[in-house]
Design a protein around this motif. Structure first.
Motif, mmCIF file in Angstrom:
data_model
loop_
_atom_site.group_PDB
_atom_site.id
_atom_site.type_symbol
_atom_site.label_atom_id
_atom_site.label_comp_id
_atom_site.label_asym_id
_atom_site.label_seq_id
_atom_site.Cartn_x
_atom_site.Cartn_y
_atom_site.Cartn_z
ATOM 1 N N ILE A 29 -13.166 -3.117 8.031
ATOM 2 C CA ILE A 29 -12.552 -1.983 8.682
ATOM 3 C C ILE A 29 -11.512 -1.370 7.759
ATOM 4 N N ARG A 30 -11.589 -0.045 7.543
ATOM 5 C CA ARG A 30 -10.590 0.638 6.734
ATOM 6 C C ARG A 30 -9.395 0.976 7.616
ATOM 7 N N PHE A 31 -8.174 0.922 7.037
ATOM 8 C CA PHE A 31 -6.973 1.220 7.784
ATOM 9 C C PHE A 31 -5.880 1.547 6.783
ATOM 10 N N ALA A 32 -4.721 1.933 7.285
ATOM 11 C CA ALA A 32 -3.608 2.281 6.406
ATOM 12 C C ALA A 32 -3.164 1.053 5.620
ATOM 13 N N ALA A 33 -3.048 1.210 4.314
ATOM 14 C CA ALA A 33 -2.690 0.077 3.456
ATOM 15 C C ALA A 33 -1.256 -0.362 3.714
ATOM 16 N N PRO A 34 -1.004 -1.667 3.692
ATOM 17 C CA PRO A 34 0.380 -2.150 3.783
ATOM 18 C C PRO A 34 1.212 -1.595 2.632
ATOM 19 N N ASN A 35 2.488 -1.430 2.862
ATOM 20 C CA ASN A 35 3.398 -0.919 1.854
ATOM 21 C C ASN A 35 3.850 -2.066 0.957
ATOM 22 N N CYS A 36 3.626 -1.949 -0.346
ATOM 23 C CA CYS A 36 3.972 -3.035 -1.278
ATOM 24 C C CYS A 36 5.462 -3.358 -1.245
ATOM 25 N N GLN A 37 6.303 -2.312 -1.107
ATOM 26 C CA GLN A 37 7.747 -2.538 -1.137
ATOM 27 C C GLN A 37 8.211 -3.415 0.025
ATOM 28 N N ASN A 38 7.482 -3.362 1.143
ATOM 29 C CA ASN A 38 7.876 -4.124 2.321
ATOM 30 C C ASN A 38 7.042 -5.387 2.517
ATOM 31 N N CYS A 39 6.165 -5.698 1.570
ATOM 32 C CA CYS A 39 5.298 -6.859 1.702
ATOM 33 C C CYS A 39 6.139 -8.134 1.593
ATOM 34 N N PRO A 40 6.089 -9.031 2.576
ATOM 35 C CA PRO A 40 6.909 -10.250 2.530
ATOM 36 C C PRO A 40 6.469 -11.229 1.451
ATOM 37 N N SER A 41 5.284 -11.007 0.857
ATOM 38 C CA SER A 41 4.756 -11.969 -0.118
ATOM 39 C C SER A 41 4.750 -11.457 -1.545
ATOM 40 N N TYR A 42 5.197 -10.211 -1.779
ATOM 41 C CA TYR A 42 5.031 -9.657 -3.128
ATOM 42 C C TYR A 42 5.846 -10.418 -4.178
ATOM 43 N N HIS A 43 6.942 -11.056 -3.749
ATOM 44 C CA HIS A 43 7.764 -11.810 -4.703
ATOM 45 C C HIS A 43 7.056 -13.055 -5.205
ATOM 46 N N ARG A 44 5.927 -13.433 -4.548
ATOM 47 C CA ARG A 44 5.195 -14.633 -4.951
ATOM 48 C C ARG A 44 4.059 -14.324 -5.920
ATOM 49 N N ASN A 45 3.801 -13.053 -6.214
ATOM 50 C CA ASN A 45 2.692 -12.748 -7.116
ATOM 51 C C ASN A 45 3.164 -11.924 -8.309
ATOM 52 N N LEU A 46 2.215 -11.377 -9.048
ATOM 53 C CA LEU A 46 2.539 -10.686 -10.293
ATOM 54 C C LEU A 46 3.412 -9.458 -10.096
ATOM 55 N N HIS B 146 6.105 -9.091 -8.630
ATOM 56 C CA HIS B 146 7.546 -9.304 -8.667
ATOM 57 C C HIS B 146 8.112 -8.960 -10.048
ATOM 58 N N CYS B 147 7.229 -8.806 -11.037
ATOM 59 C CA CYS B 147 7.650 -8.443 -12.392
ATOM 60 C C CYS B 147 7.775 -6.934 -12.570
ATOM 61 N N CYS B 148 7.392 -6.172 -11.559
ATOM 62 C CA CYS B 148 7.383 -4.709 -11.672
ATOM 63 C C CYS B 148 8.666 -4.103 -11.107
ATOM 64 N N SER B 149 9.031 -2.954 -11.638
ATOM 65 C CA SER B 149 10.201 -2.229 -11.141
ATOM 66 C C SER B 149 9.872 -1.594 -9.797
ATOM 67 N N HIS B 150 10.895 -1.095 -9.106
ATOM 68 C CA HIS B 150 10.679 -0.435 -7.819
ATOM 69 C C HIS B 150 9.749 0.772 -7.973
ATOM 70 N N ALA B 151 9.931 1.505 -9.072
ATOM 71 C CA ALA B 151 9.091 2.670 -9.313
ATOM 72 C C ALA B 151 7.638 2.261 -9.550
ATOM 73 N N GLU B 152 7.443 1.170 -10.299
ATOM 74 C CA GLU B 152 6.086 0.689 -10.567
ATOM 75 C C GLU B 152 5.418 0.184 -9.290
ATOM 76 N N ILE B 153 6.172 -0.502 -8.450
ATOM 77 C CA ILE B 153 5.614 -0.999 -7.190
ATOM 78 C C ILE B 153 5.239 0.162 -6.287
ATOM 79 N N ALA B 154 6.064 1.188 -6.256
ATOM 80 C CA ALA B 154 5.754 2.372 -5.451
ATOM 81 C C ALA B 154 4.470 3.030 -5.951
ATOM 82 N N SER B 155 4.293 3.081 -7.274
ATOM 83 C CA SER B 155 3.079 3.666 -7.855
ATOM 84 C C SER B 155 1.851 2.837 -7.501
#
Length: 235
Positions: A2-19, A21-30
């Motif tokens: 099912i397609r749906f609105a993608a989760p927002n990376c900036q608010n993802c509770p798990s992003y600090h556990r993967n690659l 976390h090495c990106c800047s805020h601007a890179e994560i937004a992109s």
């Protein structure tokens, strides 16, 4: 699927556990703007062995198995994945097809970062590329250890080790309640490298010893320290 609105990376509770976390805020937004996101029900294939990788897969939520089919048609589960894990990076780096299939063990949300976005960060972000090399090395070591244990450990020790793997992968840190997870006996056997029948028999033995309880497909670990002693008996 099912397609749906993608989760927002900036608010993802798990992003600090993967690659990421090495990106800047601007890179994560992109990345958040470029990626797509899919929902998968238990049993659905996220990517299939032999297919070309479409990009870097980030597990937003859910449980996933990475499995390979043998020449006899039997499945061997090589790794497990959870929220925050990334998949498909080996194939991207080596420019090869997927060597494993990723299949949902539960309801999952998985985000896909396109190949070109992945390689952009690989070539322009030194922290990202260093973290990727560390992840590749860690995955290789963990896989080698698991394959060695599957080859040499007795079934009883392998079951104890597999149950602890489930606990450490999907358990909640700091939770004092016994860990419970629903898993088919086929999947448990595929993790152990043995048959469903042997798995069922060994689970019955562990249940009689008070190491766990079962209810349908759900397994509750009641004595993790005793399982650890069994799993490391020949280490």
């Amino acid at each position: 699927m099912i397609r749906f609105a993608a989760p927002n990376c900036q608010n993802c509770p798990s992003y600090h556990r993967n690659l990421l976390h090495c990106c800047s805020h601007a890179e994560i937004a992109s990345v958040s703007e470029e990626k797509t996101s899919e929902h998968y029900d238990a049993g659905q294939v996220i990517f299939r062995e032999g297919n070309r990788s479409a990009g870097l897969y980030c597990v937003h939520e859910g449980k996933i198995k990475l499995a390979k089919l043998g020449g006899d048609g039997k499945e061997q589960i090589i790794r497990l994945a959870r929220s925050g894990d990334v998949l498909g990076y080996q194939e991207l780096v080596s420019d090869t097809s997927h060597s494993l299939s990723a299949i949902a063990l539960s309801s999952c949300t998985v985000c896909l970062i396109p190949r070109q976005v992945f390689f952009h960060h690989l070539h322009t972000n030194l922290q990202f590329s260093n973290a990727l090399m560390q992840l590749l090395a860690y995955t290789l070591v963990q896989t080698e250890v698991r394959m060695l244990h599957l080859a040499y450990k007795p079934v009883r020790e392998r079951l104890a080790e597999t149950l602890l793997l489930l606990l450490h992968t999907y358990g909640t840190e700091g939770d004092s309640a016994p860990f419970t997870m629903a898993i088919t006996r086929e999947d448990l056997g595929a993790l152990m490298g043995t048959t469903k029948e042997t798995t069922t028999r060994m689970l019955s033995d562990f249940k009689q010893e008070g190491l766990l309880t079962t209810k349908g497909s759900a397994i509750t670990i009641t004595a993790p320290q005793q399982l650890l002693k069994i799993a490391t008996q020949f280490d």
